[in-house]
Scaffold this motif. Structure first.
Motif, PDB file in Angstrom:
ATOM      1  N   GLN A   5       0.838  -1.206   0.000  1.00  0.00           N
ATOM      2  CA  GLN A   5       0.000   0.000   0.000  1.00  0.00           C
ATOM      3  C   GLN A   5       0.873   1.256   0.000  1.00  0.00           C
ATOM      4  O   GLN A   5       0.628   2.193  -0.754  1.00  0.00           O
ATOM      5  CB  GLN A   5      -0.930   0.000   1.214  1.00  0.00           C
ATOM      6  N   GLN A   6       1.899   1.256   0.827  1.00  0.00           N
ATOM      7  CA  GLN A   6       2.787   2.408   0.915  1.00  0.00           C
ATOM      8  C   GLN A   6       3.653   2.525  -0.345  1.00  0.00           C
ATOM      9  O   GLN A   6       3.820   3.610  -0.893  1.00  0.00           O
ATOM     10  CB  GLN A   6       3.670   2.273   2.151  1.00  0.00           C
ATOM     11  N   GLU A   7       4.184   1.405  -0.814  1.00  0.00           N
ATOM     12  CA  GLU A   7       5.065   1.426  -1.980  1.00  0.00           C
ATOM     13  C   GLU A   7       4.346   1.927  -3.229  1.00  0.00           C
ATOM     14  O   GLU A   7       4.932   2.641  -4.048  1.00  0.00           O
ATOM     15  CB  GLU A   7       5.656   0.041  -2.221  1.00  0.00           C
ATOM     16  N   LEU A   8       3.082   1.553  -3.388  1.00  0.00           N
ATOM     17  CA  LEU A   8       2.308   1.984  -4.549  1.00  0.00           C
ATOM     18  C   LEU A   8       1.526   3.271  -4.285  1.00  0.00           C
ATOM     19  O   LEU A   8       0.799   3.740  -5.157  1.00  0.00           O
ATOM     20  CB  LEU A   8       1.351   0.874  -4.994  1.00  0.00           C
ATOM     21  N   ASN A   9       1.661   3.796  -3.063  1.00  0.00           N
ATOM     22  CA  ASN A   9       0.981   5.027  -2.681  1.00  0.00           C
ATOM     23  C   ASN A   9      -0.538   4.891  -2.848  1.00  0.00           C
ATOM     24  O   ASN A   9      -1.209   5.778  -3.365  1.00  0.00           O
ATOM     25  CB  ASN A   9       1.516   6.216  -3.492  1.00  0.00           C
ATOM     26  N   LEU A  10      -1.054   3.740  -2.399  1.00  0.00           N
ATOM     27  CA  LEU A  10      -2.486   3.473  -2.487  1.00  0.00           C
ATOM     28  C   LEU A  10      -3.216   4.180  -1.348  1.00  0.00           C
ATOM     29  O   LEU A  10      -2.698   4.262  -0.230  1.00  0.00           O
ATOM     30  CB  LEU A  10      -2.755   1.967  -2.418  1.00  0.00           C
ATOM     31  N   LEU A  11      -4.418   4.678  -1.618  1.00  0.00           N
ATOM     32  CA  LEU A  11      -5.191   5.353  -0.583  1.00  0.00           C
ATOM     33  C   LEU A  11      -5.725   4.375   0.461  1.00  0.00           C
ATOM     34  O   LEU A  11      -5.848   4.717   1.632  1.00  0.00           O
ATOM     35  CB  LEU A  11      -6.366   6.107  -1.220  1.00  0.00           C
ATOM     36  N   HIS A  12      -6.051   3.152   0.010  1.00  0.00           N
ATOM     37  CA  HIS A  12      -6.652   2.161   0.902  1.00  0.00           C
ATOM     38  C   HIS A  12      -5.897   0.836   0.761  1.00  0.00           C
ATOM     39  O   HIS A  12      -5.353   0.533  -0.300  1.00  0.00           O
ATOM     40  CB  HIS A  12      -8.129   1.948   0.544  1.00  0.00           C
ATOM     41  N   PRO A  13      -5.906   0.037   1.809  1.00  0.00           N
ATOM     42  CA  PRO A  13      -5.272  -1.287   1.688  1.00  0.00           C
ATOM     43  C   PRO A  13      -5.992  -2.134   0.642  1.00  0.00           C
ATOM     44  O   PRO A  13      -7.183  -1.937   0.391  1.00  0.00           O
ATOM     45  CB  PRO A  13      -5.444  -1.912   3.080  1.00  0.00           C
ATOM     46  N   VAL A  14      -5.267  -3.055   0.044  1.00  0.00           N
ATOM     47  CA  VAL A  14      -5.880  -3.994  -0.895  1.00  0.00           C
ATOM     48  C   VAL A  14      -6.623  -5.011  -0.037  1.00  0.00           C
ATOM     49  O   VAL A  14      -6.021  -5.682   0.802  1.00  0.00           O
ATOM     50  CB  VAL A  14      -4.815  -4.675  -1.782  1.00  0.00           C
TER      51      VAL A  14
END
Length: 161
Positions: A5-14
């Motif tokens: 999540q952090q590495e891809l700069n995602l807003l929400h967890p997968v």
């Protein structure tokens, strides 16, 4: 170690663990590919060229293989192999030789310059792979390979239907 999540700069967890695993595999493959590019650049070699040289050195009879088989081993189509081999031949890394008994079939053979270039690049490449994958330990590496084999088998099984 950075979570996906952090590495891809995602807003929400997968939310789906299987989807997260697939994303991890794709991202890891991309990162390994970029790292290979970085490692091979000082040797003025692409990943495709390195793969051809490694296949000719370690997966062929007498350092030579016909171009069709080489294409199957590289998982690219024949026209891509032709252009790749053309460039490698121009650079003196490989040579084409006629197949005994059928001059229409050409074998690709590693040259002495190709062998030397492969040896130099391989030392650096495999040292870096050891740094990256070595911490998994022998059992971890075997298990990772086993799990990836299962994933590829599932893909092949579905795609052959």
């Amino acid at each position: 170690m950075m979570p996906l999540q952090q590495e891809l700069n995602l807003l929400h967890p997968v939310e789906d663990a299987r989807n997260e695993a697939a994303l991890n595999i794709v991202l890891t493959g991309e990162l390994l590919s970029k790292e290979a590019d970085r490692i091979l650049k000082p040797f003025k070699m692409t990943q495709a060229q390195f793969n051809v040289l490694m296949l000719l050195r370690f997966q062929s009879e007498k350092g030579e293989v016909n171009q069709t088989r080489l294409g199957r081993m590289l998982l690219v189509n024949r026209s891509n192999v032709t252009g790749l081999v053309d460039r490698m031949e121009r650079d003196g890394l490989v040579e084409r030789v006629a197949e005994p008994g059928d001059r229409r079939v050409k074998k690709v053979k590693i040259s002495e310059a190709g062998r030397k270039a492969c040896e130099k690049a391989a030392k650096t490449y495999f040292a870096r792979i050891e740094e990256i994958i070595g911490p998994l330990g022998a059992n971890g590496v075997k298990e990772l390979c086993r799990q990836l084999d299962h994933i590829r088998a599932a893909i092949h099984e579905q795609s052959s239907e």
